[in-house]
Design an enzyme around this catalytic site. Sequence first.
Site, PDB file in Angstrom:
ATOM      1  N   SER A 141       0.820  -1.220   0.000  1.00  0.00           N
ATOM      2  CA  SER A 141       0.000   0.000   0.000  1.00  0.00           C
ATOM      3  C   SER A 141       0.846   1.259   0.000  1.00  0.00           C
ATOM      4  O   SER A 141       0.382   2.320  -0.415  1.00  0.00           O
ATOM      5  CB  SER A 141      -0.918   0.009   1.237  1.00  0.00           C
ATOM      6  OG  SER A 141      -1.825  -1.053   1.152  1.00  0.00           O
ATOM      7  N   GLU A 366      -4.491  -2.629  -6.916  1.00  0.00           N
ATOM      8  CA  GLU A 366      -4.756  -1.266  -7.414  1.00  0.00           C
ATOM      9  C   GLU A 366      -5.267  -0.356  -6.295  1.00  0.00           C
ATOM     10  O   GLU A 366      -6.108   0.516  -6.534  1.00  0.00           O
ATOM     11  CB  GLU A 366      -5.802  -1.295  -8.534  1.00  0.00           C
ATOM     12  CG  GLU A 366      -5.407  -2.147  -9.702  1.00  0.00           C
ATOM     13  CD  GLU A 366      -4.638  -1.377 -10.737  1.00  0.00           C
ATOM     14  OE1 GLU A 366      -4.294  -0.215 -10.471  1.00  0.00           O
ATOM     15  OE2 GLU A 366      -4.364  -1.954 -11.792  1.00  0.00           O
TER      16      GLU A 366
END
Length: 387
Positions: A141, A366
């Site tokens: 992340s 994503e």
Amino acid sequence: MSDGSTDFYDLDSRLSEDEQLMRDTVRRFVDDKFIPVVADHFEAGTFPMDLFPQIAEMGLLGMHLHGYECAGASATAYGVVCRELERGDSGLRSFVSVQGSLCMFPIWKYGSEEQKNEWLPRMASGEVIGCFGLTEPDHGSDPGSMITRAVRRGDDWVLNGAKRWITNAGIADIAIVWANTDEGFRGFIVPTDSEGFEAHKIQNKLSLRASVTGEFYLDDVVVPESMRLPKAASIGAPLSCLTEARFGIAFGAVGAAIACYEAARDYQIERPQFGKPLASFQLNQVKLADMLTGITNGHLQAQRLCELHGAGTMKPVHVSMAKRHNVRMAIDVARTARAMLGANGISLEYPVMRHANNLESVLTYEGTEEIHGLVLGKEITGISAFS
Ligand code: TGC
Ligand code: FAD
């Protein structure tokens, strides 16, 4: 079965003739060629590479890019194609998103003229397959903390590091590698047959099985300065590629939800229990109503993104909202559909459990659901949770 009624507000009537043609071509391909083989590939953990030439022939690779033998289609066409592909399987949409949005787009946007001329036509035709290496084993992340490094040595760069959870690593011809340098974050086009480059497929995945996911290692890989993307000068460069791909996912998730909803609707209409079709029970009708409402809301968000894209006012945070909302909606639809098929819901003979499992990856990659929530939180409060 797809009879059109899932497009409850007739949103596709806004598509141009070209966009409708593209949608119909891809829909036929998915129904006739992909769906009949996807369960076997999901079980085997393989991507149907024999269909790759047809995907390229339909002009889907880098389809929203202009010039360099790319199709130059509208953002809406790209979105609708992602929806139709992911109605088949998230792995199919992943393949097209990674090639177009994550590998061709960075070359198109941040590459030199020579790089564009060398790589884009061959990637559009399917001759060259790419993968996008941002995530590392210990940095997902927060890619800004990556440890992969590139160091200048004369006219060359020497790359060291590892990238993990990389779609198409192992089958790609080139990798777009993001690395930290003394000058900041930079992107490199790295041929996967370079000395010191090693890729492995990740085994035992329970999600996105009909998609190759791998890892790669860079051990003193030498690339010339001519393989560095000259206009990529900060972490904003890879993040802008993610905005492109997340746009496609906002549409794609609607496609996965449609597949699950249609399977549940048809099953409930056809299967009797207690002497009448399951669909005649009020409880089940409300479930179908909630599913269709979720799909329609997701579709409207995706459609609005197209309008913002067309007007040049689409911001990454708009895409964050749609990606986050639509994937969560699709997971909820898939889980409800799974239960509505009873025991058959866990079988690969029906698409729902495959989609439900795939969507767990789509929720994570994503930008996870939490990360997009925090991106929205920053927009709402003006306070970044990350710094
Ligand atoms: P932050 O300080 O917010 O931003 C740094 C600079 O980047 C710019 N920026 C963006 N630009 C374009 N598009 C975006 N989405 C952008 N997000 C940020 C920003 O404006 C800023 O520019 P500048 O000029 O002011 O410096 O960065 P941060 O370090 O606080 O992190 C922000 C955060 C957490 C949102 C970001 O790191 C993030 O998005 N993390 C999630 C990582 C991620 O999504 N990884 C995906 C890997 S690829 C993948 O999963 C492929 S799956 C493919 C498939 O199979 O389909
Ligand atoms: P982490 O970042 O470790 O997060 C773990 C959990 O903690 C998550 O729930 C997350 O939301 C939460 N979390 C993290 N930070 C915070 C915070 N600040 N506050 C609250 N919660 C937080 N990457 C690529 O570069 N290229 C690819 O092609 C690619 N393909 C992929 C294909 C698949 C099938 C999968 C599963 C992943 C792929 N990825 C790819 C990697 C993907 O982008 C990362 O998995 C994702 O960004 C999350 O990183 P992580 O797995 O390290 O989780």
